[in-house]
Design an enzyme around this catalytic site. Structure first.
Site, mmCIF file in Angstrom:
data_model
loop_
_atom_site.group_PDB
_atom_site.id
_atom_site.type_symbol
_atom_site.label_atom_id
_atom_site.label_comp_id
_atom_site.label_asym_id
_atom_site.label_seq_id
_atom_site.Cartn_x
_atom_site.Cartn_y
_atom_site.Cartn_z
ATOM 1 N N HIS A 57 30.238 33.204 26.597
ATOM 2 C CA HIS A 57 31.335 33.761 27.398
ATOM 3 C C HIS A 57 32.006 32.741 28.308
ATOM 4 O O HIS A 57 32.787 33.129 29.179
ATOM 5 C CB HIS A 57 30.814 34.909 28.261
ATOM 6 C CG HIS A 57 30.563 36.175 27.514
ATOM 7 N ND1 HIS A 57 31.557 37.061 27.171
ATOM 8 C CD2 HIS A 57 29.422 36.711 27.021
ATOM 9 C CE1 HIS A 57 31.038 38.098 26.523
ATOM 10 N NE2 HIS A 57 29.743 37.894 26.411
ATOM 11 N N LYS B 123 39.868 41.568 39.757
ATOM 12 C CA LYS B 123 38.806 40.980 38.941
ATOM 13 C C LYS B 123 37.891 40.206 39.877
ATOM 14 O O LYS B 123 38.163 40.080 41.070
ATOM 15 C CB LYS B 123 39.366 40.072 37.853
ATOM 16 C CG LYS B 123 40.317 38.986 38.344
ATOM 17 C CD LYS B 123 40.935 38.241 37.177
ATOM 18 C CE LYS B 123 41.911 39.112 36.406
ATOM 19 N NZ LYS B 123 42.317 38.570 35.120
ATOM 20 N N ARG B 124 36.795 39.710 39.335
ATOM 21 C CA ARG B 124 35.875 38.902 40.124
ATOM 22 C C ARG B 124 36.621 37.760 40.793
ATOM 23 O O ARG B 124 37.461 37.111 40.183
ATOM 24 C CB ARG B 124 34.767 38.376 39.198
ATOM 25 C CG ARG B 124 33.717 37.521 39.840
ATOM 26 C CD ARG B 124 32.539 37.369 38.885
ATOM 27 N NE ARG B 124 32.946 36.902 37.568
ATOM 28 C CZ ARG B 124 32.950 35.614 37.196
ATOM 29 N NH1 ARG B 124 32.576 34.685 38.050
ATOM 30 N NH2 ARG B 124 33.297 35.269 35.970
ATOM 31 N N LYS C 258 39.958 31.780 38.343
ATOM 32 C CA LYS C 258 40.855 32.926 38.127
ATOM 33 C C LYS C 258 42.092 32.859 39.018
ATOM 34 O O LYS C 258 43.034 33.612 38.848
ATOM 35 C CB LYS C 258 40.103 34.235 38.355
ATOM 36 C CG LYS C 258 38.998 34.483 37.315
ATOM 37 C CD LYS C 258 38.237 35.768 37.582
ATOM 38 C CE LYS C 258 37.073 35.965 36.605
ATOM 39 N NZ LYS C 258 37.517 36.323 35.249
ATOM 40 N N THR D 72 39.218 41.069 29.568
ATOM 41 C CA THR D 72 39.483 42.378 28.966
ATOM 42 C C THR D 72 40.373 43.219 29.872
ATOM 43 O O THR D 72 40.973 44.185 29.414
ATOM 44 C CB THR D 72 38.176 43.148 28.690
ATOM 45 O OG1 THR D 72 37.388 43.217 29.877
ATOM 46 C CG2 THR D 72 37.380 42.494 27.578
ATOM 47 N N LYS E 13 43.404 46.195 29.133
ATOM 48 C CA LYS E 13 43.487 47.530 29.735
ATOM 49 C C LYS E 13 44.864 47.773 30.324
ATOM 50 O O LYS E 13 45.445 48.856 30.159
ATOM 51 C CB LYS E 13 42.406 47.669 30.811
ATOM 52 C CG LYS E 13 40.984 47.629 30.275
ATOM 53 C CD LYS E 13 39.975 47.287 31.353
ATOM 54 C CE LYS E 13 38.628 46.922 30.735
ATOM 55 N NZ LYS E 13 37.708 46.280 31.687
#
Length: 871
Positions: free
Chosen positions: A408, A601-602, A607, A712, A716
């Site tokens: 991952h 998100k985290r 990110k 992901t 969504k």
């Protein structure tokens, strides 16, 4: 009755049934039939008659709910609140769920097909009741029944607490895959840990993330079945004895120093529109001796419960902080405890079939979800060699045919390693096995590529550092027959970067791509019921929920003005719902007519939530500099953040602080008003996501190119008709290919450019983007609180040479945001883009992903369950 207590031969008293005793393997189908044959016919018929399933009409459902209210909960109609109603409805739902679960496990036990076992340290399930009712087709019945009993079904559903069994995308992916495995009738079990506290409950105090225990088990969890009779002893420490057997073969006997118990808890996972109900088995740690009475009587009260405390720590918290040696040791214990208990259970189930060990890979497929369960490879080798007395080569052939590994990440810091001294202390026999695996593997590499010592060092499972480290990703690759990435770009990157040497050795066939997917049942049907209904009404059925490619037919409605109006009305309804949640959670009023811009998100540097909030400051400063007439043309925007930072991740926690400090200034500035609002929604989880995702106009997926494996959440948002702004990274690339580049806002450098840009920034003194420099200056002048607080953040851009390329991408990021504003102002065209997004998301169903795994990696077939009408 005779004096000896026996009934005479002609007595009418039925014979008492034989008592069953559990054994290690359980009973085969033939053995079970033989046991049942010992029971009197009348008893068997009575059991069958009383084991019929309950009907699913409204009145029967209501009787079931009231029964649980009055007996299980010991309450009455006048002594009820929404939570009590939830408990009763959940227990009633569970009754029906367990009926399906029993039938599934019974039929699969008889058929004994090949099964897949999905090992994941996280299963981010979210709320279970709504999902169970929808999948079983009972939500309408229960909704009507609950309403007649005086409660609102939505309020009852809201009373459920999210299961704290995961943190981010890894756990949610596992949950989606379990849903798809059940829906597609694949024989499958998940294995994980039953955390008492999850990761943590996030609260914002003075703008900072503050962690509190997330004790989600305050009340009995109706969605688990405690299997207190399934207790497996898991050992740690000690030493290893070497002995020779009668054939002169050296055998190893591990003499552990301590042990704990693994207790099983089962979580039924129903498929949609099928009788199939799979299982996730979670392990809870308990001491072998719960209480030392002697120590207690001697007045040593702490020692009397010491064993219990040490044992229960193992499953107390998801991801214990590993900034300390004690934290690292606890994480390693956690991983071995889970994999050893799971392997014990899998082997037990295999032994039940009485097959030869060579058949094991034909009956068992084990998928490693990231490196956390890699110890399962070593544990299975130990079981086969030390306990089942197989030869090393025979055992290793079984192991490598059984396991497959999902990678991952490509981030070096995320590649899991364990120090050899700590490993030797906790798992001495396993360390011996790892060294042997490594030796035999490197001997083969040396034979194929002789005299390349650098290659051997790079490929070795043991990293020659001080102290030596065990590279778990290397172990996972060596011990698996397939290795897969989770998006096309990611799969190509792992073959050309972190696993390049392994590709050269094994060949490319071992390394495959399986692009992630999401379940449309949870992420559209459940999270966005109004849109789900519109789609079903438009397509003429709800078959799209099991065949997402059918959404393509929505493209025929793009030019239908009435359909577009209905589509956008649903989007606004969802935005109103989110605005209400923001008011409750954050005490900020936002307009549902503004553009809702979301990044949830985290929290992590790669990110780039930091870049997002820097761009928000740029927007704020730009608006502040405008005249009144210029402000009239500005597109109002609500920028929404959410996500947790790891407790020990200081920089990520500072990003949260900066977001909240900026929000405090911007939201109170009358010169800006409703043109810009900034919100950080605390304690982001699945249930919150189910409100946020359907309300998004634009969502941000802006990782530095080449750092996000897949993502992901992007899927969504787009499935729900939200557009995205993002880099050419992870699944964004494949989403662009499906929906068209005109319906996505792409910016930033490409993956192959990253290293050159980093090199230039590190050694050539590339100046910072001027717009970004202006933002940094505003922070340093104290516009958003004491600038000293944020100096470590700014240093990542200056002293740290901007590793994640915020400066390099900033200008194109600002331009992409301006393009979003322009496009959003044309609501007719925006609605068309939104519909195209949803219509072209068929590829990103987790059903497609799971089918590819089943066909290409696991070699399993679907096995539909027949409704036999039994409880």
């Amino acid at each position: 009755m005779m004096a000896d207590g026996k009934a005479p031969e002609n007595s009418m008293v039925p014979k008492r049934p034989m008592h069953h005793r559990r054994n290690f393997t359980g009973l085969t189908s033939k053995e079970l039939d033989a046991e049942k044959a010992k029971w009197p016919k009348e008893t068997v018929e009575l059991w069958e008659r009383l084991s019929k399933k309950e009907a699913n009409d409204v009145e029967t459902v209501q009787k079931s709910i009231v029964h649980h209210v009055t007996t299980t909960l010991a309450r009455a109609a006048y002594n009820m609140d929404n939570f009590s109603a939830y408990q009763a409805v959940a227990l009633s739902t569970r009754d029906r769920l367990i009926s399906r679960w029993n039938e599934t496990q019974g039929q699969l036990s008889k058929a004994d097909p090949k099964r897949v076992y999905y090992l994941s340290l996280e299963f981010l399930l979210g709320r279970s009741m709504d999902n169970a009712l929808l999948n079983m087709g009972l939500k309408g019945t229960y909704g009507k029944g609950v309403e007649q009993l005086g409660f609102n079904m939505e309020d009852v559903i809201e009373s459920e607490v999210d299961a704290a069994l995961g943190n981010g995308g890894l756990g949610r992916l596992a949950a989606c895959y379990m849903d798809s495995l059940a829906t597609l009738d694949y024989p499958a079990w998940g294995y994980g840990l039953r955390y008492n506290y999850g990761i943590f409950q996030q609260r914002i105090v003075d703008g900072y993330q503050t962690e509190y225990p997330d004790y989600w088990l305050n009340f009995d969890n109706p969605w688990e079945l405690p299997r207190l009779d399934i207790s497996i002893q898991i050992s740690f420490g000690g030493h290893v004895q070497s002995i020779q057997d009668e054939y002169g073969v050296t055998r190893h006997n591990w003499i552990p120093a301590q042990s704990v118990q693994a207790i099983a808890y089962d979580v039924p996972i129903p498929g949609y529109d099928t009788e199939n109900c799979n299982n996730i088995r979670l392990w809870r740690s308990k001491p072998t001796k719960t209480f030392d009475l002697t120590s207690f009587n001697e007045g040593n009260y702490e020692k009397s419960v010491e064993d219990a405390t040490n044992a229960e720590k193992i499953t107390s918290v998801l991801y214990p902080n590993d900034n300390t040696m004690a934290g690292k040791e606890l994480r390693l214990k956690q991983q071995y405890f889970w994999t050893a208990a799971s392997l014990h259970d899998i082997v037990r189930r295999f032994k039940k079939s009485r097959r030869e060990w060579s058949d094991f890979p034909d009956q068992v497929a084990i998928q490693l979800n990231d490196t956390h369960p890699t110890l399962a490879i070593v544990e299975l080798q130990r079981l086969l060699v030390d306990e089942e007395m197989l030869s090393w080569d025979d055992a290793w052939e079984i192991v490598t045919k059984t396991f497959a590994f999902t990678n991952h990440t490509v981030l070096p810091e995320a590649m899991e390693k364990w120090s050899v001294p700590m490993f030797e202390y906790l798992l001495p026999r396993h360390l011996q096995i790892i060294f042997d695996i490594n030796l035999f593997f490197l001997q083969k590499v040396e034979k194929k590529f002789p005299n390349d010592r650098g290659l051997l060092n790079r490929m070795s499972i043991i990293e020659e550092a001080q102290p030596q480290q065990i590279r778990m990703a290397h172990l996972a690759v060596v011990g698996s027959h397939k290795v897969n990435g989770v998006a096309a770009l990611h799969s190509n990157l792992i073959k050309t970067t972190i696993f390049k040497d392994f590709v050269d050795y094994y060949g490319e066939d071992k390394f495959v791509n399986k692009t992630n997917g999401i379940t449309p049942r949870r992420w559209l049907h459940q999270a966005n019921p109004k849109l789900s209904k519109l789609i079903s009404d438009t397509l003429g059925s709800d078959k799209w929920l099991k065949d997402l490619s059918l959404l393509k037919k929505l493209t025929t409605k793009i030019d239908n003005a009435e359909f577009r109006k209905s589509w956008m009305a649903i989007k606004r309804h969802n935005k109103v719902r989110l605005a209400e949640l923001i008011k409750i959670r954050c005490n900020v009023e936002v307009s549902p007519d503004a553009l809702f811009d979301v990044q949830v998100k985290r929290i992590h540097e790669y990110k780039r939530q930091f870049m997002n909030i820097l761009a928000v400051i740029h927007r704020y400063r730009t608006i502040k500099s405008m005249t009144a007439s210029q402000k009239a043309s500005v597109q109002p925007r609500v920028v929404i953040f959410g996500g947790k930072a790891a407790p020990g991740y200081y920089i990520a926690k500072l990003v949260i602080k900066l977001i909240n400090s900026v929000a405090a200034v911007v939201n109170q500035d009358p010169a800006v008003g409703d043109l810009l609002k900034v919100v950080f929604i605390p304690d982001y989880n699945v249930s919150v996501a189910e409100v946020i995702v359907p309300a998004s106009d634009i969502s941000q997926h802006i990782s530095t190119a080449g750092t996000e494996a897949s993502g992901t959440s992007n899927m969504k948002f787009v499935l729900n008709g939200g557009l995205i702004i993002g880099t050419m990274d992870g699944a964004n690339i494949e989403i662009l290919e499906e929906i068209g580049e005109e319906n996505i806002f792409i910016f930033g450098c490409l993956a192959h450019e990253v290293e050159d840009l980093r090199h230039a920034q590190r050694y050539r003194g590339v100046p910072m983007d001027p717009a970004l420099q202006g933002v940094i200056s505003a922070i340093e002048k104290g516009v958003f609180e004491d600038p000293k607080i944020f100096q470590p953040l700014i240093s990542t851009l200056t002293v740290g040479k901007d590793f994640y390329l915020i400066s390099a991408d900033f200008a194109s990021y600002i331009a992409a945001n301006q393009a979003v504003d322009t496009a959003y102002k044309n609501q007719e065209e925006w609605s068309k883009k939104s519909i195209r997004c949803t219509a072209n998301m068929g590829k990103f169903s987790s059903d497609r992903s799971v089918k590819e795994y089943a066909d290409d990696i696991w070699g399993i077939k679907s096995y539909p369950i027949v409704d036999e009408g039994h409880m």
